[in-house]
Design a protein around this motif. Structure first.
Motif, PDB file in Angstrom:
ATOM      1  N   PRO A 107      36.521 -25.653  -7.908  1.00  0.00           N
ATOM      2  CA  PRO A 107      35.538 -25.276  -8.930  1.00  0.00           C
ATOM      3  C   PRO A 107      34.949 -23.884  -8.696  1.00  0.00           C
ATOM      4  O   PRO A 107      34.828 -23.426  -7.560  1.00  0.00           O
ATOM      5  CB  PRO A 107      34.455 -26.363  -8.782  1.00  0.00           C
ATOM      6  N   ARG A 108      34.565 -23.244  -9.783  1.00  0.00           N
ATOM      7  CA  ARG A 108      33.988 -21.902  -9.699  1.00  0.00           C
ATOM      8  C   ARG A 108      32.749 -21.890  -8.810  1.00  0.00           C
ATOM      9  O   ARG A 108      32.536 -20.969  -8.028  1.00  0.00           O
ATOM     10  CB  ARG A 108      33.609 -21.416 -11.099  1.00  0.00           C
ATOM     11  N   GLU A 109      31.922 -22.961  -8.920  1.00  0.00           N
ATOM     12  CA  GLU A 109      30.680 -22.988  -8.137  1.00  0.00           C
ATOM     13  C   GLU A 109      30.929 -23.135  -6.642  1.00  0.00           C
ATOM     14  O   GLU A 109      30.025 -22.905  -5.830  1.00  0.00           O
ATOM     15  CB  GLU A 109      29.743 -24.103  -8.630  1.00  0.00           C
ATOM     16  N   LEU A 110      32.156 -23.517  -6.260  1.00  0.00           N
ATOM     17  CA  LEU A 110      32.514 -23.610  -4.843  1.00  0.00           C
ATOM     18  C   LEU A 110      33.380 -22.431  -4.411  1.00  0.00           C
ATOM     19  O   LEU A 110      34.010 -22.471  -3.360  1.00  0.00           O
ATOM     20  CB  LEU A 110      33.245 -24.923  -4.563  1.00  0.00           C
ATOM     21  N   GLY A 111      33.394 -21.390  -5.238  1.00  0.00           N
ATOM     22  CA  GLY A 111      34.111 -20.183  -4.863  1.00  0.00           C
ATOM     23  C   GLY A 111      35.497 -20.042  -5.446  1.00  0.00           C
ATOM     24  O   GLY A 111      36.205 -19.090  -5.121  1.00  0.00           O
ATOM     25  N   GLY A 112      35.914 -20.987  -6.297  1.00  0.00           N
ATOM     26  CA  GLY A 112      37.235 -20.881  -6.905  1.00  0.00           C
ATOM     27  C   GLY A 112      37.310 -19.715  -7.870  1.00  0.00           C
ATOM     28  O   GLY A 112      36.363 -19.465  -8.622  1.00  0.00           O
ATOM     29  N   PRO A 113      38.412 -18.978  -7.870  1.00  0.00           N
ATOM     30  CA  PRO A 113      38.513 -17.800  -8.729  1.00  0.00           C
ATOM     31  C   PRO A 113      38.887 -18.152 -10.165  1.00  0.00           C
ATOM     32  O   PRO A 113      39.495 -19.184 -10.430  1.00  0.00           O
ATOM     33  CB  PRO A 113      39.631 -16.986  -8.070  1.00  0.00           C
ATOM     34  N   LEU A 114      38.509 -17.277 -11.073  1.00  0.00           N
ATOM     35  CA  LEU A 114      38.921 -17.399 -12.470  1.00  0.00           C
ATOM     36  C   LEU A 114      40.303 -16.768 -12.575  1.00  0.00           C
ATOM     37  O   LEU A 114      40.474 -15.632 -12.999  1.00  0.00           O
ATOM     38  CB  LEU A 114      37.913 -16.680 -13.381  1.00  0.00           C
ATOM     39  N   HIS A 115      41.297 -17.537 -12.134  1.00  0.00           N
ATOM     40  CA  HIS A 115      42.667 -17.040 -12.048  1.00  0.00           C
ATOM     41  C   HIS A 115      43.599 -18.180 -12.412  1.00  0.00           C
ATOM     42  O   HIS A 115      43.320 -19.342 -12.107  1.00  0.00           O
ATOM     43  CB  HIS A 115      42.947 -16.534 -10.624  1.00  0.00           C
ATOM     44  N   VAL A 116      44.706 -17.864 -13.061  1.00  0.00           N
ATOM     45  CA  VAL A 116      45.627 -18.898 -13.546  1.00  0.00           C
ATOM     46  C   VAL A 116      46.091 -19.815 -12.417  1.00  0.00           C
ATOM     47  O   VAL A 116      46.332 -21.011 -12.636  1.00  0.00           O
ATOM     48  CB  VAL A 116      46.823 -18.242 -14.279  1.00  0.00           C
ATOM     49  N   ARG A 117      46.185 -19.313 -11.180  1.00  0.00           N
ATOM     50  CA  ARG A 117      46.647 -20.141 -10.057  1.00  0.00           C
ATOM     51  C   ARG A 117      45.616 -21.186  -9.645  1.00  0.00           C
ATOM     52  O   ARG A 117      45.933 -22.090  -8.893  1.00  0.00           O
ATOM     53  CB  ARG A 117      46.972 -19.248  -8.864  1.00  0.00           C
ATOM     54  N   ASN A 118      44.379 -21.062 -10.132  1.00  0.00           N
ATOM     55  CA  ASN A 118      43.325 -21.998  -9.741  1.00  0.00           C
ATOM     56  C   ASN A 118      43.091 -23.088 -10.790  1.00  0.00           C
ATOM     57  O   ASN A 118      42.145 -23.851 -10.675  1.00  0.00           O
ATOM     58  CB  ASN A 118      42.017 -21.235  -9.489  1.00  0.00           C
ATOM     59  N   TYR A 119      43.940 -23.179 -11.804  1.00  0.00           N
ATOM     60  CA  TYR A 119      43.717 -24.153 -12.879  1.00  0.00           C
ATOM     61  C   TYR A 119      44.990 -24.940 -13.173  1.00  0.00           C
ATOM     62  O   TYR A 119      46.101 -24.432 -13.051  1.00  0.00           O
ATOM     63  CB  TYR A 119      43.255 -23.440 -14.156  1.00  0.00           C
ATOM     64  N   LEU A 120      44.796 -26.205 -13.583  1.00  0.00           N
ATOM     65  CA  LEU A 120      45.896 -27.078 -13.970  1.00  0.00           C
ATOM     66  C   LEU A 120      45.558 -27.758 -15.294  1.00  0.00           C
ATOM     67  O   LEU A 120      44.401 -28.135 -15.514  1.00  0.00           O
ATOM     68  CB  LEU A 120      46.119 -28.162 -12.903  1.00  0.00           C
ATOM     69  N   PRO A 121      46.550 -27.956 -16.166  1.00  0.00           N
ATOM     70  CA  PRO A 121      46.301 -28.702 -17.403  1.00  0.00           C
ATOM     71  C   PRO A 121      46.418 -30.208 -17.168  1.00  0.00           C
ATOM     72  O   PRO A 121      47.343 -30.662 -16.499  1.00  0.00           O
ATOM     73  CB  PRO A 121      47.410 -28.205 -18.331  1.00  0.00           C
TER      74      PRO A 121
END
Length: 201
Positions: free
Chosen positions: A178-192
């Motif tokens: 999650p973004r609030e835990l430091g995850g980046p706004l990047h395609v590699r950090n998301y899954l559908p």
């Protein structure tokens, strides 16, 4: 001795650099043989990919249930976002552990380090811009994630038609970290995922 990557289930962060992971008894045997050594931990998306989560030094094992153990780690460093690998996803025994060459082990750690720097640079850039620019960046990532996975849920395999509305009516784009835990706004950090899978995640 080959470098070890351990398949883990749930995790508990025990402090600044300590963590505990639930794993199978067979994976625990591999962890026992690597006591005091640095290992990489990962999760699997069945028949899809391996998500490398972080690295730490094996510090101990506790029995949790007849077929499960808790692996304690020190010097644990979570990756800024899990590193996805399709290459290792179908290696025999991947649901328990992986034996990695020195080169591959170092490549994963190096990629994680480079991705952390990318995430920090990206976060600084997004915060330097106004909210509208940040929303625009998220929408672009949303679209790219769905395109990358062919509008298919990574867990159920269900595929849907592209949609002009956002968010997609059947697929959620869910952050691995999650973004609030430091995850980046990047395609590699998301899954559908379909809604049920996203809720369980």
């Amino acid at each position: 001795m080959a470098k070890l990557a351990l398949a883990v289930e749930d995790e508990s962060l025990l402090g600044f650099d300590r963590a505990a992971f639930r794993l199978t008894a067979r994976a625990g045997q591999s962890a026992h043989r690597h006591f005091g050594k640095v290992v990489i931990v990962y999760r699997t998306v069945p028949n899809e990919m391996v998500l490398f989560l972080g690295s730490g030094r094996v510090d101990g094992l506790d029995h949790h249930a007849p077929e499960q153990q808790i692996c304690r780690m020190v010097d644990y460093q979570a990756f800024a976002a899990p590193l996805a690998s399709i290459a290792e996803a179908r290696v025999p025994g991947v649901r328990r552990s992986l034996s990695l060459s020195d080169e591959r082990f170092e490549e994963i750690l190096r990629s994680a380090s480079e991705f952390s720097a990318l995430a920090l640079d990206e976060a600084n850039a997004v915060f330097a811009q106004d909210r509208e620019a940040g929303l625009d960046a998220y929408l672009k990532v949303h679209d790219r994630v769905l395109q990358r996975w062919g509008h298919r849920c990574v867990f159920t395999g269900l595929q849907f038609a592209p949609s002009s509305t956002r968010p997609h009516p059947q697929l959620s784009v869910v952050a691995i970290r999650p973004r609030e835990l430091g995850g980046p706004l990047h395609v590699r950090n998301y899954l559908p995922m379909v809604a049920e899978a996203g809720f369980a995640w």
